[in-house]
Design a protein around this motif. Structure first.
Motif, short mmCIF file in Angstrom:
data_model
loop_
_atom_site.label_atom_id
_atom_site.label_comp_id
_atom_site.label_asym_id
_atom_site.label_seq_id
_atom_site.Cartn_x
_atom_site.Cartn_y
_atom_site.Cartn_z
N PHE A 248 -8.25 -5.85 4.04
CA PHE A 248 -7.18 -4.87 4.23
C PHE A 248 -7.17 -4.42 5.68
CE2 PHE A 248 -5.44 -0.57 4.43
CZ PHE A 248 -4.21 -0.78 3.84
N LYS B 138 -3.34 -7.05 3.42
CA LYS B 138 -4.43 -7.99 3.63
C LYS B 138 -4.04 -8.98 4.71
CE LYS B 138 -6.55 -7.74 -0.94
NZ LYS B 138 -6.96 -8.51 -2.15
N SER C 57 0.80 -1.21 0.00
CA SER C 57 0.00 0.00 0.00
C SER C 57 0.84 1.27 0.00
CB SER C 57 -0.91 -0.01 1.25
OG SER C 57 -0.11 -0.05 2.41
#
Length: 352
Positions: free
Chosen positions: A38, A55, A11
């Protein structure tokens, strides 16, 4: 091995080079999206508090994780660790076990009970709780009922972890795994290993190709009986729900599946014969009204030796449902015509 691995998408905006690995205890769960798994957590690793994103499976404060990924420098939130995989591990130290048990992960266990359990069983606490609840029940203030509930909670967690480890490599995501677990329960992993095609039949969104990949991994390839059986039942089910056909021509069913599965038609025919013998499916000539009458009245199976050129195949449950529906319609059509009138106070409402 008591662990659970989740793949995760990075991310961060800017990543440092090379993969790194962390191990630590979950200090805080900052965010968790159940739809896509997530998660943002605070991980205590080597006395450092690290923000980890990616995740992840459902977590509890106090759980021990092994995380692989890359360090990232987020433009707004600063240094973070973007996880590419997350593995849940059984707490190994007494401190980690205490953090896990006192977090509320197991209903009915708070700090005092956690201390009592660890004092009695040390680093073997979780193993004793899961495998030997009678020893736990002897502790003051716990008893047999609470010990049993602790055991069930830990077994449930393990079952979910094992199911996740089984399905994640095949592209089945966390949200769907939860659906499968709710549908099949603690025995989900064993059921799928025994018959992966059952997944395609029971869980919406799991197709035949996914079941095929699982079956191949379990050695159920070629003309394996489980594969042929699963393919036949899945095809009949899909014909009903996608195309609206309550039965399929016997000849067409075998020809189409023989080509799709690349197996000998005689082998597939033998698998179909077995399903007929077990009364999971029915094979009959739809033009033979006498056979239909006998089936309806005797509630027994039909002639296995029906002419394959004329015969059709149907799931027995669907056939019986259709017969019951037809019987109800006939019953209603034979009743005297009802005399109904409209009550003007309530518009078009009919009273009979």
């Amino acid at each position: 091995m008591e662990q659970q691995s989740f793949l995760a998408e990075n991310s961060g905006k800017n990543s440092t080079k090379g993969e790194a690995q962390l191990e630590g205890v979950v200090e805080q769960i900052i965010f968790h999206n159940e739809a896509n798994a997530f998660t943002i957590i605070e991980l205590l690793s080597d006395q450092d508090e690290i923000i980890v994103t990616g995740k992840m499976p459902p977590l509890n404060v106090g759980e021990t994780l092994q995380v692989k990924g890359e360090w990232t420098d987020h433009p707004k939130y600063g240094l973070q660790f973007a996880a590419s995989s997350v593995i849940k591990q059984a707490p190994r130290t007494e401190a980690a076990i205490f953090a896990f048990l006192s977090s509320g992960a197991i209903k009915g266990i708070g700090e005092k009970t956690a201390e009592k359990l660890i004092k009695a069983f040390g680093q073997e606490t979780l193993e004793v709780m899961r495998e030997k609840p009678d020893r736990v029940s002897r502790l003051s203030g716990i008893g047999r009922k609470r010990a049993k509930s602790f055991q069930e909670a830990l077994q449930k967690e393990r079952s979910y972890q094992e199911l996740s480890l089984l399905l994640l490599p095949y592209g089945i995501g966390p949200a769907r795994i939860r659906t499968i677990y709710k549908e099949l329960g603690d025995s989900a992993e064993a059921v799928i290993r025994q018959n992966p095609y059952y997944l395609a039949q029971r869980v919406r969104g799991i197709g035949f190709e996914t079941a095929e990949r699982l079956a191949e991994a379990f050695g159920m390839t070629g003309d394996h009986p489980v594969r042929l059986r699963g393919a036949l039942l899945y095809t009949l089910q899909q014909s009903l729900f996608q195309d609206g056909h309550s039965f399929v021509e016997n000849k067409q069913l075998l020809q189409n599946l023989t080509k799709r599965l690349q197996v000998e038609e005689v082998k597939l025919g033998q698998a179909l014969d077995k399903l007929v013998e077990e009364e999971l499916v029915l094979r009959f000539d739809p033009a033979d009204s006498e056979i239909l009458r006998q089936q309806k009245e005797s509630n027994s199976n039909m002639d296995v030796n029906a002419n394959p050129e004329k015969a059709v195949v149907a799931m027995r449950s669907v056939f019986m449902l259709e017969q019951d529906l037809a019987k109800t319609v006939r019953f209603l059509s034979d009743r005297p015509e009802a005399k109904c009138e409209i009550d003007p106070r309530y518009g078009d409402t009919l009273y009979c």
